[in-house]
Write an enzyme that holds these catalytic residues in place. Sequence first.
Site, PDB file in Angstrom:
ATOM      1  N   TYR A 225      -9.203 -17.957   4.533  1.00 53.67           N
ATOM      2  CA  TYR A 225     -10.106 -17.027   4.283  1.00 53.67           C
ATOM      3  C   TYR A 225     -11.223 -16.673   3.392  1.00 53.67           C
ATOM      4  O   TYR A 225     -11.732 -17.309   3.316  1.00 53.67           O
ATOM      5  CB  TYR A 225      -8.738 -16.226   3.555  1.00 53.67           C
ATOM      6  CG  TYR A 225      -7.576 -16.407   3.562  1.00 53.67           C
ATOM      7  CD1 TYR A 225      -6.893 -15.032   4.849  1.00 53.67           C
ATOM      8  CD2 TYR A 225      -6.477 -16.944   3.262  1.00 53.67           C
ATOM      9  CE1 TYR A 225      -5.585 -14.956   5.120  1.00 53.67           C
ATOM     10  CE2 TYR A 225      -4.836 -16.641   3.398  1.00 53.67           C
ATOM     11  CZ  TYR A 225      -4.764 -15.830   3.791  1.00 53.67           C
ATOM     12  OH  TYR A 225      -3.408 -15.843   4.495  1.00 53.67           O
TER      13      TYR A 225
ATOM     14  N   ASP B 294      -1.400  -8.602   6.677  1.00 55.81           N
ATOM     15  CA  ASP B 294      -1.007  -7.522   6.586  1.00 55.81           C
ATOM     16  C   ASP B 294      -1.942  -6.735   7.561  1.00 55.81           C
ATOM     17  O   ASP B 294      -2.467  -6.940   8.082  1.00 55.81           O
ATOM     18  CB  ASP B 294      -1.716  -6.911   4.925  1.00 55.81           C
ATOM     19  CG  ASP B 294      -0.744  -7.682   3.556  1.00 55.81           C
ATOM     20  OD1 ASP B 294       0.160  -8.569   4.277  1.00 55.81           O
ATOM     21  OD2 ASP B 294      -1.053  -7.991   2.804  1.00 55.81           O
TER      22      ASP B 294
END
Length: 249
Positions: free
Chosen positions: A111, A53
């Site tokens: 992540y 994003d």
Amino acid sequence: MIRYKAIISYDGTNFSGFQRQPQVRTVQEEIEKTLLRLNSGQAVKIHGAGRTDAGVHAYGQVIHFDLPQQRDLEKLRFGLDTQTPDDIDVIQVEQVADDFHARYQKHRKTYEFLVDLGRPKNPLMRHYATHFPYKVDFSVVKAAIKKLRGTHDFTGFTASGTSVENKVRTISRATVEKDDKTGFLIFTFTGSGFLYKQVRNMVGTLLKIGNGRMPIDQIDRILESGDRSLAGPTAASNGLYLKEIIYDD
């Protein structure tokens, strides 16, 4: 056509995400513009393993693309690296099988999420760590994060309105460390796949638990009910990094 796989990193601060969108700057658009020049004006489409994003960074995003001829790998990497903007780095390029697909090939993603607990915050890290200027009980966060490991339905940790039907995912690693020198918390998650905003929602929930505004067993309630309203707020995107993608042999 020859298929190439590349590992790239980027500073997500000035991007509206990875995936091409009209009238905004994206990672995909910048790389495709460079490939257009390197491919004699012929358009080349890239495919990414993860669609990060706006504001999200990457150490190890993986892409693939096709070119009509064999290229020297280092020259191709160098050309891509030097002709893309400074906030994109092309780390490695290799030739792969024609059926390789960066997104659909079975893989695990890792992540990392950085949280600045400093009061005041570190201004040099304002784009690279999410500031949380409240007290956090590290031992409580460490206990709570263990509940996220394993295979669960993560409906309660995804953004509402997502079109993905199967929200069962497996997280093989969920850890948190504290860097006493910087005052940062470092969250790490490895899994077979992640839902939209899942990592940011998990971090937001863990911080609320660490701050004493939610009990540890709130994680269990969220996983069992699938109710997003029981989870904490979505952590800001600037602390999130796509760290590594590992493909199964």
